[in-house]
Design a protein around this motif. Structure first.
Motif, PDB file in Angstrom:
ATOM      1  N   ASN A  10       0.698  -1.078  -0.037  1.00 52.32           N
ATOM      2  CA  ASN A  10       0.067  -0.032  -0.195  1.00 52.32           C
ATOM      3  C   ASN A  10       0.740   1.277  -0.142  1.00 52.32           C
ATOM      4  O   ASN A  10       0.425   2.268   0.443  1.00 52.32           O
ATOM      5  CB  ASN A  10      -0.784   0.119   1.076  1.00 52.32           C
ATOM      6  N   THR A  11       2.033   1.227  -0.554  1.00 51.67           N
ATOM      7  CA  THR A  11       2.955   2.289  -0.439  1.00 51.67           C
ATOM      8  C   THR A  11       2.853   3.036  -1.822  1.00 51.67           C
ATOM      9  O   THR A  11       2.857   2.343  -2.911  1.00 51.67           O
ATOM     10  CB  THR A  11       4.375   2.131  -0.101  1.00 51.67           C
ATOM     11  N   SER A  12       2.674   4.297  -1.949  1.00 56.50           N
ATOM     12  CA  SER A  12       2.935   4.840  -3.234  1.00 56.50           C
ATOM     13  C   SER A  12       4.323   5.350  -3.374  1.00 56.50           C
ATOM     14  O   SER A  12       4.866   5.618  -2.567  1.00 56.50           O
ATOM     15  CB  SER A  12       2.048   5.958  -3.490  1.00 56.50           C
ATOM     16  N   LEU A  13       4.906   5.336  -4.768  1.00 57.70           N
ATOM     17  CA  LEU A  13       6.337   5.594  -5.072  1.00 57.70           C
ATOM     18  C   LEU A  13       6.281   6.890  -6.078  1.00 57.70           C
ATOM     19  O   LEU A  13       5.438   6.811  -7.031  1.00 57.70           O
ATOM     20  CB  LEU A  13       6.878   4.412  -5.823  1.00 57.70           C
ATOM     21  N   ASN A  14       6.944   7.876  -5.621  1.00 60.38           N
ATOM     22  CA  ASN A  14       6.983   9.204  -6.371  1.00 60.38           C
ATOM     23  C   ASN A  14       8.339   9.825  -6.256  1.00 60.38           C
ATOM     24  O   ASN A  14       9.015   9.498  -5.285  1.00 60.38           O
ATOM     25  CB  ASN A  14       5.965  10.004  -5.727  1.00 60.38           C
ATOM     26  N   GLY A  15       8.784  10.353  -7.482  1.00 61.70           N
ATOM     27  CA  GLY A  15       9.919  10.982  -7.342  1.00 61.70           C
ATOM     28  C   GLY A  15      10.785  10.564  -8.633  1.00 61.70           C
ATOM     29  O   GLY A  15      10.365   9.929  -9.653  1.00 61.70           O
ATOM     30  N   THR A  16      12.071  11.061  -8.826  1.00 63.75           N
ATOM     31  CA  THR A  16      12.779  10.694  -9.621  1.00 63.75           C
ATOM     32  C   THR A  16      13.998   9.951  -9.321  1.00 63.75           C
ATOM     33  O   THR A  16      14.696  10.435  -8.241  1.00 63.75           O
ATOM     34  CB  THR A  16      13.426  12.268 -10.092  1.00 63.75           C
ATOM     35  N   ILE A  17      14.605   9.063 -10.162  1.00 60.11           N
ATOM     36  CA  ILE A  17      15.711   8.301  -9.721  1.00 60.11           C
ATOM     37  C   ILE A  17      16.475   8.245 -11.228  1.00 60.11           C
ATOM     38  O   ILE A  17      16.202   8.287 -12.047  1.00 60.11           O
ATOM     39  CB  ILE A  17      15.552   6.823  -9.205  1.00 60.11           C
ATOM     40  N   THR A  18      17.956   8.167 -10.822  1.00 60.84           N
ATOM     41  CA  THR A  18      18.911   7.802 -12.065  1.00 60.84           C
ATOM     42  C   THR A  18      19.425   6.437 -11.658  1.00 60.84           C
ATOM     43  O   THR A  18      20.053   6.339 -10.626  1.00 60.84           O
ATOM     44  CB  THR A  18      19.853   9.013 -11.834  1.00 60.84           C
ATOM     45  N   VAL A  19      19.029   5.388 -12.447  1.00 59.00           N
ATOM     46  CA  VAL A  19      19.777   4.304 -12.124  1.00 59.00           C
ATOM     47  C   VAL A  19      21.031   3.959 -12.605  1.00 59.00           C
ATOM     48  O   VAL A  19      21.473   4.711 -13.254  1.00 59.00           O
ATOM     49  CB  VAL A  19      18.797   3.151 -13.071  1.00 59.00           C
ATOM     50  N   PRO A  20      21.721   3.028 -11.755  1.00 64.11           N
ATOM     51  CA  PRO A  20      23.121   2.841 -12.118  1.00 64.11           C
ATOM     52  C   PRO A  20      23.521   2.641 -13.530  1.00 64.11           C
ATOM     53  O   PRO A  20      22.552   2.132 -14.329  1.00 64.11           O
ATOM     54  CB  PRO A  20      23.467   1.870 -11.014  1.00 64.11           C
ATOM     55  N   GLY A  21      24.678   2.716 -13.749  1.00 65.06           N
ATOM     56  CA  GLY A  21      25.248   2.606 -15.180  1.00 65.06           C
ATOM     57  C   GLY A  21      24.911   0.860 -15.807  1.00 65.06           C
ATOM     58  O   GLY A  21      24.696   0.009 -15.052  1.00 65.06           O
ATOM     59  N   PHE A 240      13.023  -2.688 -12.866  1.00 61.30           N
ATOM     60  CA  PHE A 240      12.368  -3.023 -11.579  1.00 61.30           C
ATOM     61  C   PHE A 240      11.610  -1.900 -10.931  1.00 61.30           C
ATOM     62  O   PHE A 240      10.494  -2.251 -10.527  1.00 61.30           O
ATOM     63  CB  PHE A 240      13.491  -3.130 -10.566  1.00 61.30           C
ATOM     64  N   PHE A 241      11.978  -0.632 -11.416  1.00 59.13           N
ATOM     65  CA  PHE A 241      11.263   0.292 -11.114  1.00 59.13           C
ATOM     66  C   PHE A 241      10.122   0.921 -12.202  1.00 59.13           C
ATOM     67  O   PHE A 241       9.087   1.319 -11.596  1.00 59.13           O
ATOM     68  CB  PHE A 241      12.257   1.866 -10.840  1.00 59.13           C
ATOM     69  N   LEU A 242      10.112   0.551 -13.157  1.00 53.99           N
ATOM     70  CA  LEU A 242       9.173   0.687 -14.264  1.00 53.99           C
ATOM     71  C   LEU A 242       7.860  -0.507 -13.759  1.00 53.99           C
ATOM     72  O   LEU A 242       6.757   0.152 -13.878  1.00 53.99           O
ATOM     73  CB  LEU A 242       9.642   0.036 -15.759  1.00 53.99           C
ATOM     74  N   VAL A 243       8.343  -1.565 -13.403  1.00 56.89           N
ATOM     75  CA  VAL A 243       7.339  -2.493 -13.069  1.00 56.89           C
ATOM     76  C   VAL A 243       6.662  -1.813 -11.374  1.00 56.89           C
ATOM     77  O   VAL A 243       5.318  -1.843 -11.228  1.00 56.89           O
ATOM     78  CB  VAL A 243       7.862  -3.980 -12.741  1.00 56.89           C
ATOM     79  N   ALA A 244       7.647  -1.596 -10.647  1.00 60.92           N
ATOM     80  CA  ALA A 244       7.208  -0.939  -9.349  1.00 60.92           C
ATOM     81  C   ALA A 244       6.137   0.228  -9.504  1.00 60.92           C
ATOM     82  O   ALA A 244       5.063   0.187  -8.884  1.00 60.92           O
ATOM     83  CB  ALA A 244       8.440  -0.443  -8.616  1.00 60.92           C
ATOM     84  N   GLY A 245       6.526   1.140 -10.425  1.00 60.21           N
ATOM     85  CA  GLY A 245       5.775   2.129 -10.635  1.00 60.21           C
ATOM     86  C   GLY A 245       4.340   1.726 -11.174  1.00 60.21           C
ATOM     87  O   GLY A 245       3.208   2.527 -10.837  1.00 60.21           O
ATOM     88  N   ALA A 246       4.426   0.863 -12.220  1.00 61.29           N
ATOM     89  CA  ALA A 246       3.057   0.458 -12.692  1.00 61.29           C
ATOM     90  C   ALA A 246       2.006  -0.345 -11.734  1.00 61.29           C
ATOM     91  O   ALA A 246       0.913  -0.361 -11.948  1.00 61.29           O
ATOM     92  CB  ALA A 246       3.475  -0.480 -13.958  1.00 61.29           C
ATOM     93  N   VAL A 254       9.959   8.823 -12.348  1.00 60.07           N
ATOM     94  CA  VAL A 254      10.652   9.419 -13.447  1.00 60.07           C
ATOM     95  C   VAL A 254      11.976   8.795 -13.301  1.00 60.07           C
ATOM     96  O   VAL A 254      12.657   8.913 -12.242  1.00 60.07           O
ATOM     97  CB  VAL A 254      10.703  10.968 -13.223  1.00 60.07           C
ATOM     98  N   LEU A 255      12.220   8.281 -14.316  1.00 54.23           N
ATOM     99  CA  LEU A 255      13.737   7.605 -14.482  1.00 54.23           C
ATOM    100  C   LEU A 255      14.397   8.491 -15.642  1.00 54.23           C
ATOM    101  O   LEU A 255      14.103   8.328 -16.878  1.00 54.23           O
ATOM    102  CB  LEU A 255      13.548   6.004 -14.772  1.00 54.23           C
ATOM    103  N   VAL A 294      12.244   7.953 -18.838  1.00 51.38           N
ATOM    104  CA  VAL A 294      11.043   7.249 -19.026  1.00 51.38           C
ATOM    105  C   VAL A 294      10.279   7.491 -17.602  1.00 51.38           C
ATOM    106  O   VAL A 294      10.749   7.495 -16.780  1.00 51.38           O
ATOM    107  CB  VAL A 294      11.666   5.682 -19.095  1.00 51.38           C
ATOM    108  N   THR A 295       8.984   7.717 -17.943  1.00 49.41           N
ATOM    109  CA  THR A 295       7.886   8.191 -16.640  1.00 49.41           C
ATOM    110  C   THR A 295       7.186   6.991 -16.759  1.00 49.41           C
ATOM    111  O   THR A 295       6.512   6.700 -17.771  1.00 49.41           O
ATOM    112  CB  THR A 295       7.358   9.283 -17.047  1.00 49.41           C
TER     113      THR A 295
END
Ligand code: S3P
Length: 429
Positions: A10-21, A240-246, A254-255, A294-295
């Motif tokens: 039940n957590t919502s995820l919001n914000g911007t991250i820059t994934v590692p190389g 992993f974060f694209l699926v998490a956000g969906a 925002v990635l 990618v958002t």
């Protein structure tokens, strides 16, 4: 073993991250910088354990490599100046380091022994050793070279024309790297296009390499010119974060700087086919590798079928796609993905076993899996099998489970995403 409990239902995820190389590109930047005579610089290098193994291996061969976080400087006297390592080269968990090094060392001046962890000792090596032996490579190992530890003694090589029996960028790359030191023109014919980072980076280092209709050719004896490599973020980590956000409620992530090389963007095609709410904004730049923003937003997902030529474009994302499918309406079918059985662990068995523990409606098949959704999942103690991508899938599942998820060994996640839990935590407000 590092236990870890994740409880983010039940957590919502919001914000911007820059994934590692990007892991694949980071490995290649060190390898190519070590072949080229001169100074190569790298930015955005992945500080994950696998890529650090690649740095250590070349340092053991006398290449001067300095790293400051994700900035790396490689000063090499060229491949001919590599020194014979005094000890074994330890590959850790890294299949890419092992297989690409075999190709490179086959035509070098050195003798080296490659060994790794429990997982590396089980991964099939004949797929690289067979074509390399056709080129006259001198390689020995357990079960006639099927398994590490492997010893390679550099020798003069002959070019070959090779029809790839499996879709594998590691095999393709090993042959092409051996081809650099072979007499004649090496030709690799693929049945399905696999990631082309080797081809793109060889061009960047001044090598003439031709690709047409899944046929790649390169003349031996070419020298690499030192260069500057900008490594984009790893779409396989972004996944992993694209699926998490969906799947998380009321979310928008925002990635930034996600690698968008088309040989890797199968996950985006799948998200679109499943009607996920996502936006892609490619950056305008001149770099060898494409990247962009990618958002992803909370989505109403529909099941899909994933098979055929898309499989090599998302092979590493299948564990997290399986979790996504548990939250989609209908039956998702994943097939033609038998390669999953020979990854860091057998990922068909691992994904099905762990998602089933959470109550998912999932069934293994010979070459993939079938998932019915959507299903509300429940918490459980899960295994990672020492596999970074299974570990991250287990953790992200906690967004849709009632009750916590306990991971038996979360340390393996550092192979490709050392700050995974910090990035996840940073999105929780
Ligand atoms: C990689 C190729 C893929 C992929 C691996 C990295 C590479 O393996 O799964 O994580 O960097 O070339 P295969 O070549 O075995 O498909």
């Amino acid at each position: 073993m590092t236990n870890k409990t994740v409880h983010i239902e039940n957590t919502s995820l919001n914000g911007t991250i820059t994934v590692p190389g990007d892991k694949s590109i980071s490995h290649r930047s060190i390898m190519f910088g070590s072949i080229a005579k001169g100074t190569t610089t790298v930015t955005g290098f992945l500080e994950g354990e696998d890529c650090l193994r690649t740095i250590e291996a070349f340092k053991q061969m006398g290449v001067k490599i300095e790293r400051n976080g994700s900035n790396v400087k490689i000063e090499s006297q060229g491949m001919d100046a590599w020194e014979e390592p005094q000890d074994i080269l330890y590959m850790g968990n890294s299949g890419t380091t092992t297989r690409l090094l075999l190709g490179l060392l086959a035509g070098s001046n050195v003798h080296a022994v490659l060994s790794g962890d429990e997982s590396i000792a089980k991964r099939p090596m004949k797929r690289v050793i067979n074509p390399l032996r056709e080129m006259n490579a001198q390689i020995t190992g357990r079960q006639d070279g099927q398994f590490a530890p492997l010893a390679v003694k550099g020798s003069p090589l002959q070019a070959i024309t090779y029809d790839m029996p499996v879709a594998s960028a590691q095999v393709k790359s090993a042959i092409l790297l051996a081809g650099l030191n072979a007499e004649g023109t090496t030709i690799v014919r693929e049945q399905e296009t696999t990631r082309d980072h080797t081809e793109l980076m060889l061009k960047q280092f001044g090598v003439e390499i031709a690709t047409k209709d899944k046929v790649i050719s390169l003349a031996g004896g070419q020298k690499l010119t030192a260069s500057h490599v900008e490594v984009p973020g790893d779409i396989s980590s972004a996944a992993f974060f694209l699926v998490a956000g969906a799947i998380a409620e009321n979310s928008e992530i925002v990635l930034e700087n996600v690698g968008l090389n088309e040989t890797r963007t199968g996950i985006i095609d799948v998200l679109q086919a499943m009607q996920a709410d996502l936006t892609i904004e490619p950056y305008e730049n001149e770099h060898a590798e494409k990247a962009g923003r990618v958002t992803i937003r909370t989505s109403q997902l529909q099941a899909t079928t994933i098979d055929g030529e898309i499989i090599p474009r998302l092979i590493d994302e299948i564990p997290i796609i399986a979790l996504l499918a548990t939250q989609a309406r209908g039956t998702t079918i994943i097939k033609d993905a038998e390669e999953l059985k020979v990854k860091e662990t057998n990922r068909i068995d691992a994904v099905v076993a762990e998602l089933a523990k959470l109550g998912a409606d999932i069934q293994a098949t010979d070459d993939g899996m079938i998932i019915n959704g959507p299903t509300r999942l429940s918490g459980a103690s899960l295994k990672t099998y020492g596999d970074h991508r299974i570990g991250m899938m287990d953790a992200i599942a906690s967004l849709v489970t009632t009750g916590p998820i306990e991971l038996d060994d979360a340390a393996c996640i550092a192979v490709s995403y050392p700050n995974f839990f910090e990035d996840l935590q940073g999105l929780i407000k």
